[in-house]
Design an enzyme around this catalytic site. Structure first.
Site, PDB file in Angstrom:
ATOM      1  CG  HIS A  68      -0.496   0.154   2.539  1.00  0.00           C
ATOM      2  ND1 HIS A  68       0.557  -0.820   3.060  1.00  0.00           N
ATOM      3  CD2 HIS A  68      -0.579   1.122   3.464  1.00  0.00           C
ATOM      4  CE1 HIS A  68       0.783  -0.580   4.254  1.00  0.00           C
ATOM      5  NE2 HIS A  68       0.277   0.592   4.498  1.00  0.00           N
ATOM      6  CG  HIS A  70       0.101   4.553   4.871  1.00  0.00           C
ATOM      7  ND1 HIS A  70      -0.487   3.551   5.736  1.00  0.00           N
ATOM      8  CD2 HIS A  70      -0.744   5.176   4.191  1.00  0.00           C
ATOM      9  CE1 HIS A  70      -1.902   4.011   5.656  1.00  0.00           C
ATOM     10  NE2 HIS A  70      -1.802   5.196   4.756  1.00  0.00           N
ATOM     11  CG  ASP A  72       4.937   2.961   7.225  1.00  0.00           C
ATOM     12  OD1 ASP A  72       3.961   3.518   6.683  1.00  0.00           O
ATOM     13  OD2 ASP A  72       4.755   1.965   7.967  1.00  0.00           O
ATOM     14  CG  HIS A  73       4.178  -0.050   4.139  1.00  0.00           C
ATOM     15  ND1 HIS A  73       4.134  -1.278   4.777  1.00  0.00           N
ATOM     16  CD2 HIS A  73       3.815   1.002   5.367  1.00  0.00           C
ATOM     17  CE1 HIS A  73       3.650  -1.169   5.881  1.00  0.00           C
ATOM     18  NE2 HIS A  73       3.395  -0.013   6.255  1.00  0.00           N
ATOM     19  CG  HIS A 126      -4.056   0.099   6.812  1.00  0.00           C
ATOM     20  ND1 HIS A 126      -3.688   0.754   8.192  1.00  0.00           N
ATOM     21  CD2 HIS A 126      -2.807   0.477   5.971  1.00  0.00           C
ATOM     22  CE1 HIS A 126      -2.666   1.461   8.073  1.00  0.00           C
ATOM     23  NE2 HIS A 126      -2.107   1.341   7.200  1.00  0.00           N
ATOM     24  CG  ASP A 150       0.734  -1.301   7.772  1.00  0.00           C
ATOM     25  OD1 ASP A 150       1.541  -2.260   8.281  1.00  0.00           O
ATOM     26  OD2 ASP A 150       0.814   0.037   7.597  1.00  0.00           O
ATOM     27  CG  HIS A 188       4.085  -1.633  11.450  1.00  0.00           C
ATOM     28  ND1 HIS A 188       5.001  -0.488  11.577  1.00  0.00           N
ATOM     29  CD2 HIS A 188       3.426  -1.416  10.400  1.00  0.00           C
ATOM     30  CE1 HIS A 188       4.673   0.343  10.673  1.00  0.00           C
ATOM     31  NE2 HIS A 188       3.781  -0.224   9.775  1.00  0.00           N
TER      32      HIS A 188
HETATM   33 FE    FE Z   1       2.787   0.877   8.253  1.00  0.00          FE
HETATM   34 ZN    ZN Z   2       0.224   1.757   6.503  1.00  0.00          ZN
END
Ligand code: FE
Ligand code: ZN
Length: 277
Positions: A68, A70, A72-73, A126, A150, A188
């Site tokens: 996805h 985001h 942090d990915h 999410h 996530d 995570h």
């Molecule tokens: Fe994340």
């Molecule tokens: Zn995420």
């Protein structure tokens, strides 16, 4: 009783899949090919730790798999794709710079150098376009593997940022229906806080108590609690257990009335978790 295995609730990790711990609590997953030369990485939120892991093993990067949009990915994609001649797989319905192969539900991919075919599963909730990658097996290990970003976490699930409770519940139902021995690689290390919440939702579960103790021991020893398995999640993850009597009762107490549906139980659990301290 003798200790059968020091960690009853965390299955032994796949020998060719390695965690790259990064950022605050992310895991970027490095999947090595059968010849030990090429690798793929899942959800690289930054490039440097991935480059270091590739160099340590002398791997070339053949593919990037994204779940996805985001940061942090996906934060490491541009730099990794500049250096490596790699395909970048990602969800068709999310705007992610650098994706070369857009995917949607039912797509199958065989990333270069891995020799493993992954099936794409749409898991909205999410984010609206979130996807997961499932393979019936990888390399010499017979167990199925799932990379779910996530969506499903060890002991919990992702926050609902873009979708609805109905969507996320349906996505989790699909993942829960995968083979029980599937190794679940989420993005995570949230397990300890997830299990603390799970115990509030289902305080009478001895198995959940044991899993919580184990997760605390593992984290104290600096060991990752991921992967988990579908079997363990079905037995102890409250978000996969909305039909259990104790969870229904907990939610009824919070609502002050009987919940009207499974979705309402799920939505209430998710909302409660958002403000659970
Ligand atoms: Fe994340
Ligand atoms: Zn995420």
């Amino acid at each position: 009783m003798p200790d059968r295995h020091p960690w009853l609730h965390c299955p032994p990790a796949h020998p060719q899949i390695e965690a790259i711990p990064a950022l605050r609590d992310n895991y970027f997953w490095l999947i090595a090919g059968p010849d030990g030369r090429a690798a793929a990485v899942v959800d690289p939120g930054e490039a440097a730790p991935v480059q270091a892991a590739l160099a340590a093993h002398n791997y070339t990067l053949g593919a990037i798999l994204l779940t996805h949009h985001h940061g942090d990915h996906v934060g490491g994609v541009a730099e990794l794709a500049r250096q490596w001649d790699c395909e970048v797989f990602g969800p068709a319905t999310e705007a992610i710079a650098g994706v070369t192969v857009p995917l949607s539900d039912g797509s199958t991919i065989t990333p270069a150098g891995l020799g493993t075919t992954f099936q794409v599963i749409d898991v909205p909730g999410h984010t609206r376009g979130h996807i997961a990658y499932f393979a019936a097996s990888h390399g010499r290990d017979a167990r199925p593997v799932l990379f779910c970003g996530d969506t499903l976490f060890a002991g919990g699930c992702g926050r609902i940022f873009e979708g609805t409770p109905e969507q996320l519940l349906a996505s989790l139902d699909r993942l829960a229906g995968l083979p029980e021995d599937t190794l679940v690689y989420c993005a995570h290390e949230y397990t300890v806080s997830n299990l603390r919440f799970a115990l509030a939702a289902e305080p009478g579960s001895a198995e959940l108590g044991a899993r919580n103790d184990e997760a605390l021991r593992m984290r104290a020893a600096g060991i990752a609690t991921v992967p988990t398995s579908i079997a363990v999640e079905r037995r102890t993850n409250p978000f996969l257990r909305c039909e259990e009597d104790e969870i229904r009762d907990t939610v009824a107490t919070r609502l002050g009335r009987a919940p009207r549906s499974r979705v309402e139980i799920f939505a209430e659990l998710r909302a409660w978790k958002n403000q659970f301290a």
